[in-house]
Design a protein around this motif. Structure first.
Motif, PDB file in Angstrom:
ATOM      1  N   LEU A 112      54.284  18.539  93.807  1.00 12.09           N
ATOM      2  CA  LEU A 112      54.101  17.950  94.883  1.00 12.09           C
ATOM      3  C   LEU A 112      55.397  17.276  95.544  1.00 12.09           C
ATOM      4  O   LEU A 112      55.729  17.037  96.575  1.00 12.09           O
ATOM      5  CB  LEU A 112      52.659  17.103  95.176  1.00 12.09           C
ATOM      6  N   ALA A 113      55.908  16.515  94.446  1.00  9.84           N
ATOM      7  CA  ALA A 113      57.243  15.979  94.665  1.00  9.84           C
ATOM      8  C   ALA A 113      58.494  16.755  94.939  1.00  9.84           C
ATOM      9  O   ALA A 113      59.075  16.434  96.143  1.00  9.84           O
ATOM     10  CB  ALA A 113      57.495  14.846  93.538  1.00  9.84           C
ATOM     11  N   ILE A 114      58.474  17.833  94.416  1.00 10.33           N
ATOM     12  CA  ILE A 114      59.214  18.691  94.826  1.00 10.33           C
ATOM     13  C   ILE A 114      59.206  19.347  96.254  1.00 10.33           C
ATOM     14  O   ILE A 114      60.228  19.482  96.843  1.00 10.33           O
ATOM     15  CB  ILE A 114      59.151  19.836  93.787  1.00 10.33           C
ATOM     16  N   LEU A 115      58.057  19.701  96.504  1.00  8.55           N
ATOM     17  CA  LEU A 115      57.930  20.069  98.111  1.00  8.55           C
ATOM     18  C   LEU A 115      57.958  19.188  99.116  1.00  8.55           C
ATOM     19  O   LEU A 115      58.642  19.327 100.141  1.00  8.55           O
ATOM     20  CB  LEU A 115      56.299  20.620  98.098  1.00  8.55           C
ATOM     21  N   THR A 116      57.589  17.861  98.703  1.00 10.68           N
ATOM     22  CA  THR A 116      58.096  16.509  99.377  1.00 10.68           C
ATOM     23  C   THR A 116      59.516  16.473  99.794  1.00 10.68           C
ATOM     24  O   THR A 116      59.976  16.234 100.930  1.00 10.68           O
ATOM     25  CB  THR A 116      57.464  15.343  98.953  1.00 10.68           C
ATOM     26  N   ASP A 117      60.174  16.588  98.501  1.00 14.13           N
ATOM     27  CA  ASP A 117      61.684  16.656  98.718  1.00 14.13           C
ATOM     28  C   ASP A 117      62.470  17.746  99.671  1.00 14.13           C
ATOM     29  O   ASP A 117      63.103  17.544 100.299  1.00 14.13           O
ATOM     30  CB  ASP A 117      62.498  16.594  97.362  1.00 14.13           C
ATOM     31  N   SER A 122      64.016  19.444 112.626  1.00 11.09           N
ATOM     32  CA  SER A 122      63.866  20.688 113.390  1.00 11.09           C
ATOM     33  C   SER A 122      62.889  21.570 112.709  1.00 11.09           C
ATOM     34  O   SER A 122      62.394  22.457 113.442  1.00 11.09           O
ATOM     35  CB  SER A 122      65.400  21.454 113.185  1.00 11.09           C
ATOM     36  N   TYR A 123      62.454  21.370 111.297  1.00 10.65           N
ATOM     37  CA  TYR A 123      61.482  22.241 110.971  1.00 10.65           C
ATOM     38  C   TYR A 123      60.228  21.612 110.865  1.00 10.65           C
ATOM     39  O   TYR A 123      59.302  21.907 110.298  1.00 10.65           O
ATOM     40  CB  TYR A 123      61.897  22.666 109.453  1.00 10.65           C
ATOM     41  N   SER A 124      60.111  20.357 111.393  1.00  9.81           N
ATOM     42  CA  SER A 124      58.736  19.394 111.429  1.00  9.81           C
ATOM     43  C   SER A 124      57.535  20.074 111.897  1.00  9.81           C
ATOM     44  O   SER A 124      56.392  19.927 111.484  1.00  9.81           O
ATOM     45  CB  SER A 124      58.951  18.249 111.917  1.00  9.81           C
ATOM     46  N   ASP A 125      57.623  20.975 112.769  1.00 14.70           N
ATOM     47  CA  ASP A 125      56.472  21.623 113.119  1.00 14.70           C
ATOM     48  C   ASP A 125      55.904  22.562 112.234  1.00 14.70           C
ATOM     49  O   ASP A 125      54.711  22.806 112.381  1.00 14.70           O
ATOM     50  CB  ASP A 125      56.733  22.567 114.483  1.00 14.70           C
ATOM     51  N   LEU A 126      56.691  22.885 111.126  1.00 11.94           N
ATOM     52  CA  LEU A 126      56.177  23.615 110.151  1.00 11.94           C
ATOM     53  C   LEU A 126      55.785  22.971 108.921  1.00 11.94           C
ATOM     54  O   LEU A 126      54.852  22.929 108.118  1.00 11.94           O
ATOM     55  CB  LEU A 126      56.967  24.825 109.713  1.00 11.94           C
ATOM     56  N   THR A 127      56.749  22.018 108.449  1.00 13.59           N
ATOM     57  CA  THR A 127      56.708  21.185 107.204  1.00 13.59           C
ATOM     58  C   THR A 127      55.728  20.138 107.017  1.00 13.59           C
ATOM     59  O   THR A 127      54.742  20.012 106.066  1.00 13.59           O
ATOM     60  CB  THR A 127      58.027  20.495 106.801  1.00 13.59           C
ATOM     61  N   HIS A 128      55.378  19.507 108.301  1.00 15.71           N
ATOM     62  CA  HIS A 128      54.135  18.339 108.242  1.00 15.71           C
ATOM     63  C   HIS A 128      52.827  18.945 108.227  1.00 15.71           C
ATOM     64  O   HIS A 128      52.102  18.655 107.253  1.00 15.71           O
ATOM     65  CB  HIS A 128      54.375  17.518 109.716  1.00 15.71           C
ATOM     66  N   PRO A 129      52.562  20.133 108.900  1.00 15.19           N
ATOM     67  CA  PRO A 129      51.300  20.606 108.657  1.00 15.19           C
ATOM     68  C   PRO A 129      51.107  21.138 107.306  1.00 15.19           C
ATOM     69  O   PRO A 129      50.088  21.380 106.629  1.00 15.19           O
ATOM     70  CB  PRO A 129      50.989  21.675 109.551  1.00 15.19           C
ATOM     71  N   LEU A 130      52.269  21.960 106.694  1.00 12.47           N
ATOM     72  CA  LEU A 130      52.381  22.528 105.199  1.00 12.47           C
ATOM     73  C   LEU A 130      52.200  21.456 104.374  1.00 12.47           C
ATOM     74  O   LEU A 130      51.245  21.774 103.492  1.00 12.47           O
ATOM     75  CB  LEU A 130      53.520  23.328 105.208  1.00 12.47           C
ATOM     76  N   MET A 131      52.654  20.550 104.527  1.00  8.32           N
ATOM     77  CA  MET A 131      52.573  19.230 103.596  1.00  8.32           C
ATOM     78  C   MET A 131      50.936  18.818 103.391  1.00  8.32           C
ATOM     79  O   MET A 131      50.627  18.297 102.164  1.00  8.32           O
ATOM     80  CB  MET A 131      53.557  18.039 103.837  1.00  8.32           C
TER      81      MET A 131
END
Length: 636
Positions: free
Chosen positions: A436-441, A449-458
Motif C-alpha cells: 500500500l505504501a508503494i502504491l501511495t508513493d 494531472s492524474y488525480s481523477d484516476l489515482t484518488h479513487p483508485l487509492m
C-alpha cells in the motif's frame, strides 16, 4: 432424472470399474456420456470417494457442472474444472514442499513474459550482445518470442525441462537465458503460465506422500478432450490415476489441433492404453449435425461419423468466387437472405444472427467481409480465443496493476508498468516493501494531472487491503467516481464508458469467484490468479453474427456455418504446406473441426483470385484448398 442414452453411451456410463479410452467422434454426445457416468457413480453406485473431472476450457467445465447441478452436494463430491485450475489448487495447498511459502502470482500475458525476458538479456553482460545483434525493435521482439517459445516447449515436456535445467541442451546461450529467466521470475515471486502444470507435477512426483493424499481422495478420474494432452499434462494424469479404480479419457483424434502447443493424440491413443491397460470404446453416432455436414466431415476422415442417427438432410454448398470481395459479398448476401427468410425446415425456430458463424483459418480473411457488414449495419463480433481477463480502460488497467502490486510487492514488472502508465520514469525501484505504501508513493509521484484516476483508485485499493470481501463495495465506489467525473465533464466520454464496462466486468469476475470460495478463505492473490487462468472470467459472447478463427470456436456449435478462404496457403496455412508432415495433418484436423461446428447448414467458399500485399494492381490466381477438393471429389 432420466436421460435418454444410446446403447453405446449407456455401456460407457454404466461400465464397471476399470480404465477406458472413449474415442468419440464429433457430435456423438461425449459430454453427455462423461456427465452421466459421473451421475451414475454418485447416485446409483453411491461411491464414497470424490470424482476428479478435468477439462481444457472453463466453458466445458461450466457445462458439466450445469448438467449435474441437481446432484446433491456436487461441489463436495467432485472437482470439475480445467487442468490448470486444478494444478493451481495443488500449488496453493502444497507449494511449500518445493519452496513456495505462498502461491506465487501468475504472469499470463505474453507481452509481460516478453518484457521479463528482455530484462534478462539487457541486464546480463553475457547475454546482452545476443540481443544487440538484432538492430530493429521488430527483430529483437521476434528473437525474444522465439526464445520464449523454446522455454514454453521445455516446460510442456518434463524431459525437455530436465535437459535445459541440467545444461544438456544444444544452445548454452539458451540454457543461461532460461536459468536467469527462472531466477528473474523467482526473485519477484511470480511464475509464468507454463509453470502452473510443471510445479504441480514436481509436487506430485517429488513428494509421494502428497500424491498419496490425492490418490486417497480421488478414486475416479475423467479427462475430456484428451486428444489435446501434452507431455506434462499426461504425466500429471499418470500420477493422479496410478491407484485409481477408474480412469476415463474421452477424445477425438480427428480434432487434435493444438500440436503447436506440444499436444499430441499419441498420449491418448498409445501411452494411456499401454500405461493403464485401458479398454477402447468407440462412439460414432452423431446427434448434432445434418447428413450434409456429416458427409463433408467424412470426406476428410472416412467413416469418422456415423450417418445412421442423423435425421435431417441440411445443406452443403460450395461456392467459387472470382476474388475476395466477391466472396465477402456472396457470404453477406446469403446471410441477409437467410435472415429475411426467417426460417428453414431443418432448423427449429427463427433464424437469427446469433445462430450463424463465419469461420476462417486466419483473422485477415474477414477484412473484406467486415467492410460490407459495417456498411450494411449487420451486427457482428469477432470472437476471441479463451483465456484470462482483458481490461480496456485506463482505470481498469491501472486498478489491475495495483492489485498485482498488492498481491506481490516484489513484482517489478507490473510496478514498472504502473509507473509508465501514470507517466512516471521507470528507472527506480520501489521505496518500500509495503504494497500500500508503494502504491501511495506511485500515485503521489504521478501528480495532480492524474488525480481523477489515482484518488479513487487509492480508495479502492485501501478498501481491499482492509477486507477483500469489500470488493463489490470498492467497485461501487469506483463507479460513483467515474459517473461524477462524467457529470462534471458535461457528459461521459469514450474512456469513461470503457471504465464503467470494466467495472461491471470486474464485478462479474468477483461474483464468479465468491460463489466458489468460502468467505473466510478468499484472498486477493487467489482471486487474481484465478483471473489469470480464466477460471472466474465469465463467458461473454458478443452480439449478432460470429466471426471467428477455428481455434476460437473449439467446443462450440452453430446452426449455420460459413467457412471462407479455402485456398492453398490460406487453409491449409502456407507454413503448414511448407512444413508438411504433422503440421499438415493438424491443418486437416482444423478443417474437420471447422466443418463439424455446423449443425444444419454449411457453406464453403474460396476466391479464385486475390491481391497480394506486395502487388495491389494484379490479382494472383489461387488454387482451391486440397481439403475442399477432397470434399468435392468424395461427395456424390
Amino acid at each position: 432424472m432420466s436421460i435418454q442414452l444410446s446403447p453405446a453411451q449407456r455401456g460407457i456410463v454404466e461400465a464397471s470399474d476399470g480404465h477406458y479410452l472413449v474415442v468419440a467422434s464429433a457430435g456423438s454426445g461425449k459430454t453427455r456420456v462423461l456427465t452421466e457416468r459421473v451421475r451414475h457413480l454418485l447416485e446409483a453406485q453411491k461411491i464414497r470417494s470424490r470424482i476428479l473431472a478435468l477439462t481444457f476450457t472453463n466453458k466445458a467445465a461450466e457445462e458439466m457442472r450445469h448438467r449435474l447441478q441437481n446432484v446433491p452436494e456436487l461441489s463436495d463430491r467432485t472437482y470439475i474444472g480445467t487442468i490448470h485450475s486444478f494444478c493451481q489448487t495443488i500449488i496453493e495447498a502444497h507449494g511449500t514442499a518445493i519452496g513456495y511459502a505462498a502461491m506465487p502470482a501468475i504472469i499470463e500475458r505474453e507481452s509481460d513474459r516478453i518484457a521479463m525476458l528482455e530484462e534478462v538479456f539487457t541486464q546480463s553482460a553475457e547475454l546482452r550482445s545476443y540481443l544487440q545483434r538484432h538492430d530493429t525493435a521488430q527483430a529483437r521482439r521476434k528473437f525474444l518470442y522465439e526464445v520464449l517459445e523454446k522455454f514454453s516447449f521445455c516446460k510442456r515436456d518434463w524431459k525437455e525441462f530436465e535437459a535445459i535445467t541440467n545444461g544438456d541442451w544444444g544452445s548454452q546461450v539458451e540454457v543461461q537465458a532460461f536459468r536467469e529467466y527462472q531466477e528473474h521470475l523467482s526473485s519477484q515471486r511470480v511464475i509464468d503460465f507454463d509453470d502452473i502444470l510443471l510445479l504441480a507435477y514436481r509436487i506430485l512426483s517429488e513428494r509421494p506422500a502428497i500424491a498419496g493424499i490425492y490418490h486417497r481422495t480421488y478414486h475416479y478420474l475423467f479427462v475430456d478432450e484428451a486428444q489435446d494432452l501434452n507431455a506434462v499434462q499426461y504425466a500429471l494424469i499418470r500420477i493422479l490415476g496410478e491407484n485409481s479404480k477408474s480412469v476415463v479419457l474421452v477424445g477425438d483424434p480427428n480434432q487434435a489441433i493444438y500440436g503447436f502447443n506440444g499436444s499430441s493424440k499419441r498420449f491418448m491413443l498409445d501411452d494411456f492404453s499401454q500405461d493403464f491397460g485401458a479398454s477402447q470404446v468407440e462412439l460414432r453416432e452423431n446427434y448434432r449435425s445434418s447428413r450434409s455436414v456429416i458427409r463433408a466431415a467424412n470426406a476428410l476422415y472416412e467413416c469418422s461419423i456415423d450417418l445412421d442417427n442423423a435425421a435431417l438432410e441440411g445443406e452443403l454448398e460450395i461456392v467459387a468466387c472470382s476474388d475476395e470481395e466477391e466472396e465477402a459479398s456472396w457470404v453477406s448476401k446469403r446471410i441477409e437472405t437467410l435472415i429475411a427468410g426467417g426460417s428453414h425446415p431443418d432448423i427449429d425456430g427463427p433464424i437469427t444472427l446469433d445462430r450463424i458463424a463465419v469461420l476462417a483459418r486466419n483473422r485477415y480473411v474477414f477484412a473484406p467481409l467486415q467492410v460490407i457488414l459495417d456498411d450494411s449495419r449487420i451486427e457482428y463480433h469477432l470472437r476471441q480465443p479463451g483465456g484470462g481477463a482483458a481490461l480496456e480502460s485506463d482505470l481498469g488497467r491501472l486498478f489491475d496493476l495495483g492489485v498485482r502490486v498488492l498481491v506481490n510487492p516484489l513484482n517489478r514488472l507490473h510496478f514498472s508498468e504502473l509507473r509508465r502508465r501514470l507517466g512516471i520514469s521507470n528507472d527506480v525501484l520501489a521505496k518500500s516493501k509495503d504494497a500500500l505504501a508503494i502504491l501511495t508513493d506511485v500515485c503521489s509521484e504521478a501528480g495532480e494531472s492524474y488525480s481523477d484516476l489515482t484518488h479513487p483508485l487509492m480508495d479502492a485499493w485501501r478498501m481491499l487491503v482492509l477486507d477483500v470481501n469489500k470488493f463489490t463495495r470498492a467497485m461501487d465506489a469506483l463507479e460513483t467516481s467515474v459517473k461524477e467525473l462524467a457529470v462534471s465533464g458535461n457528459g461521459a466520454n469514450e474512456e469513461q464508458l470503457l471504465a464503467l464496462a470494466d467495472i461491471d466486468f470486474l464485478r462479474s469476475v468477483w461474483s464468479n469467484y465468491s460463489r466458489r470460495a468460502a468467505k473466510d478463505s478468499r484472498s486477493l492473490a487467489q482471486f487474481r490468479n484465478q483471473m489469470s487462468t480464466g477460471e472466474t472470467v465469465p463467458n461473454v459472447d458478443g452480439k449478432g453474427l460470429t466471426l471467428a478463427t477455428v481455434h476460437a470456436v473449439k467446443g462450440l456449435e452453430y446452426d449455420i456455418v460459413f467457412i471462407m478462404g479455402l485456398i492453398e496457403g490460406g487453409f491449409p496455412d502456407y507454413r503448414a504446406v511448407k512444413s508438411g508432415g504433422s503440421a499438415l495433418t493438424e491443418e486437416k484436423n482444423d478443417a474437420f473441426v471447422a466443418l463439424t461446428r455446423a449443425k444444419r447448414l454449411l457453406y464453403l467458399t474460396w476466391p479464385q483470385n486475390k491481391f497480394m500485399p506486395w502487388d495491389k494492381e494484379n490479382r494472383a490466381v489461387q488454387r482451391k484448398s486440397r481439403f475442399l477438393a477432397e470434399i468435392e471429389r468424395k461427395l456424390p
